[in-house]
Write an enzyme that holds these catalytic residues in place. Structure first.
Site, PDB file in Angstrom:
ATOM      1  CB  SER A 118       9.024  37.947  28.578  1.00 15.45           C
ATOM      2  OG  SER A 118       9.785  39.139  28.618  1.00 15.45           O
ATOM      3  CE1 TYR A 150      13.617  34.420  28.433  1.00 16.70           C
ATOM      4  CE2 TYR A 150      13.086  36.630  27.680  1.00 16.70           C
ATOM      5  CZ  TYR A 150      12.973  35.631  28.625  1.00 16.70           C
ATOM      6  OH  TYR A 150      12.217  35.836  29.754  1.00 16.70           O
TER       7      TYR A 150
HETATM    8  N1  LIG Z   1      13.295  37.576  35.740  1.00 12.14           N
HETATM    9  C1  LIG Z   1      12.693  38.375  34.858  1.00 12.14           C
HETATM   10  O1  LIG Z   1      12.938  39.592  34.800  1.00 12.14           O
HETATM   11  C2  LIG Z   1      11.654  37.801  33.920  1.00 12.14           C
HETATM   12  C3  LIG Z   1      10.924  38.707  33.142  1.00 12.14           C
HETATM   13  C4  LIG Z   1       9.964  38.226  32.275  1.00 12.14           C
HETATM   14  C5  LIG Z   1       9.746  36.858  32.181  1.00 12.14           C
HETATM   15  N2  LIG Z   1      10.476  36.004  32.945  1.00 12.14           N
HETATM   16  C6  LIG Z   1      10.196  34.569  32.822  1.00 12.14           C
HETATM   17  O2  LIG Z   1       9.807  34.068  34.079  1.00 12.14           O
HETATM   18  C7  LIG Z   1      10.163  32.692  34.179  1.00 12.14           C
HETATM   19  C8  LIG Z   1      10.965  32.458  35.443  1.00 12.14           C
HETATM   20  O3  LIG Z   1      12.171  33.224  35.345  1.00 12.14           O
HETATM   21  P1  LIG Z   1      13.077  33.581  36.614  1.00 12.14           P
HETATM   22  O4  LIG Z   1      13.550  34.950  36.409  1.00 12.14           O
HETATM   23  O5  LIG Z   1      12.373  33.211  37.845  1.00 12.14           O
HETATM   24  O6  LIG Z   1      14.307  32.609  36.332  1.00 12.14           O
HETATM   25  P2  LIG Z   1      15.358  31.916  37.348  1.00 12.14           P
HETATM   26  O7  LIG Z   1      15.372  32.585  38.661  1.00 12.14           O
HETATM   27  O8  LIG Z   1      16.613  31.813  36.568  1.00 12.14           O
HETATM   28  O9  LIG Z   1      14.720  30.460  37.534  1.00 12.14           O
HETATM   29  C9  LIG Z   1      14.565  29.631  36.427  1.00 12.14           C
HETATM   30  C10 LIG Z   1      13.906  28.332  36.852  1.00 12.14           C
HETATM   31  O10 LIG Z   1      13.812  27.510  35.665  1.00 12.14           O
HETATM   32  C11 LIG Z   1      14.463  26.275  35.925  1.00 12.14           C
HETATM   33  N3  LIG Z   1      15.120  25.751  34.736  1.00 12.14           N
HETATM   34  C12 LIG Z   1      16.018  26.381  33.940  1.00 12.14           C
HETATM   35  N4  LIG Z   1      16.462  25.520  33.019  1.00 12.14           N
HETATM   36  C13 LIG Z   1      15.833  24.348  33.236  1.00 12.14           C
HETATM   37  C14 LIG Z   1      15.882  23.063  32.627  1.00 12.14           C
HETATM   38  N5  LIG Z   1      16.693  22.802  31.587  1.00 12.14           N
HETATM   39  N6  LIG Z   1      15.105  22.089  33.118  1.00 12.14           N
HETATM   40  C15 LIG Z   1      14.303  22.314  34.177  1.00 12.14           C
HETATM   41  N7  LIG Z   1      14.209  23.486  34.794  1.00 12.14           N
HETATM   42  C16 LIG Z   1      14.969  24.485  34.329  1.00 12.14           C
HETATM   43  C17 LIG Z   1      15.490  26.583  37.023  1.00 12.14           C
HETATM   44  O11 LIG Z   1      15.802  25.419  37.775  1.00 12.14           O
HETATM   45  P3  LIG Z   1      17.210  24.611  37.598  1.00 12.14           P
HETATM   46  O12 LIG Z   1      18.237  25.618  37.157  1.00 12.14           O
HETATM   47  O13 LIG Z   1      17.447  24.013  38.910  1.00 12.14           O
HETATM   48  O14 LIG Z   1      16.925  23.588  36.568  1.00 12.14           O
HETATM   49  C18 LIG Z   1      14.721  27.575  37.890  1.00 12.14           C
HETATM   50  O15 LIG Z   1      13.855  26.900  38.778  1.00 12.14           O
HETATM   51  C19 LIG Z   1      10.928  32.362  32.899  1.00 12.14           C
HETATM   52  O16 LIG Z   1      10.067  31.775  31.965  1.00 12.14           O
HETATM   53  C20 LIG Z   1      11.380  33.724  32.410  1.00 12.14           C
HETATM   54  O17 LIG Z   1      11.593  33.726  31.022  1.00 12.14           O
HETATM   55  C21 LIG Z   1      11.423  36.446  33.806  1.00 12.14           C
END
Ligand SMILES: NC(=O)c1ccc[n+]([C@@H]2O[C@H](COP(=O)([O-])OP(=O)(O)OC[C@H]3O[C@@H](n4cnc5c(N)ncnc54)[C@H](OP(=O)(O)O)[C@@H]3O)[C@@H](O)[C@H]2O)c1
Length: 236
Positions: free
Chosen positions: A131, A144
């Protein structure tokens, strides 16, 4: 890297950036398996393995299953979770611990479990999704931000160790993206599909770092003035 026929394990591929990336990689010919705690909307042509990445035993079972089914060429450590945390008041250790397990220990552990089987398969890759908060942390999510900074250092360190070999180490730095993680948050958000295309393009062009949209701008600011970048993100 030619993605056609590549076997990909993508953690957290049931929603958000992970789901969009799984679909994009499959569209480019990769054989994709995603994991998550629950299977959500159907994703035709994409395999699902149930796994709670907070649990060490489940991570071991996940790696064992994919190795038993012929192994993988690309591991994408994407799953992540972010909870607001205010150290001015009480902070629940269980919440903190879950964040460290999913965002940091799971990528470390899966890398250790799967790296030996990645080597010797031709062109392979480990992709870690960090991130912009890894280099410009915000005040409301210290654990985080620290986990992402550590994952970034892990990626850089491992790249140095594996340089010249067949395993390519990639870091993905998304900006603010419209997903479940950022629901209710204000600010201009990038679509998960845009991040997914950048990840697929970056893999194809063997990029080390895939900085997407505003994350690229923030990185440029950070290189000129770390204090300015930190100031911009402090209350993000
Ligand atoms: N969204 C942003 O603005 C942003 C910015 C920078 C970086 N990121 C990074 O990008 C990545 C994806 O984020 P996102 O925004 O797409 O998040 P999201 O929409 O909340 O999706 C998170 C994913 O991770 C899985 N997950 C969460 N806890 C888990 C667990 N205990 N075991 C297995 N799977 C788990 C969830 O599946 P289940 O809940 O079904 O388990 C889901 O598939 C993350 O690493 C995040 O830190 C996001």
């Amino acid at each position: 890297m030619n993605l056609s026929g590549k076997r990909v394990l993508l953690t957290g591929g049931t929603a958000g950036i992970g789901r969009a990336t799984a679909l994009e990689l499959a569209r480019r010919g990769a054989a994709v398996t995603v994991c998550g705690r629950v299977q959500r909307e159907p994703m035709p042509g994409i395999a699902f393995i149930r796994c709670d990445l907070r649990e060490e035993s489940e991570r071991i079972a996940l790696a064992g299953k994919v190795i038993g089914e012929g192994g993988i060429d690309v591991l994408i450590n994407n799953a992540g979770t972010q909870e607001p945390m205010d150290f001015a008041g009480p902070v629940a250790w269980e919440v903190m611990r879950a964040e460290i397990e999913v965002n940091l220990l799971a990528p470390f552990h899966l890398t250790a479990l799967l790296l030996p089987s990645l080597s010797g398969r031709g062109e392979t890759a480990i992709v870690n999704v960090t991130s912009a908060l890894a280099f410009a942390p915000k005040a409301s999510a210290p654990v985080y931000c620290a986990a992402k900074a550590a994952l970034r250092a892990f990626t850089l360190s491992l790249r140095g160790r594996l340089e010249g070999g067949s395993v390519h180490l990639v870091e993905v730095v998304p900006p603010l993206v419209e997903t479940g993680m950022t629901r209710g948050r204000s600010g201009r958000k990038t679509s998960p599909e845009r991040v997914a295309r950048a990840i697929a393009d970056g893999l194809e062009f063997r990029k080390n770092e895939i900085l997407v949209g505003k994350a690229r701008l923030l990185w440029a600011i950070h290189r000129l003035s770390p204090g300015l970048a930190a100031g911009l993100m402090k209350n993000a």
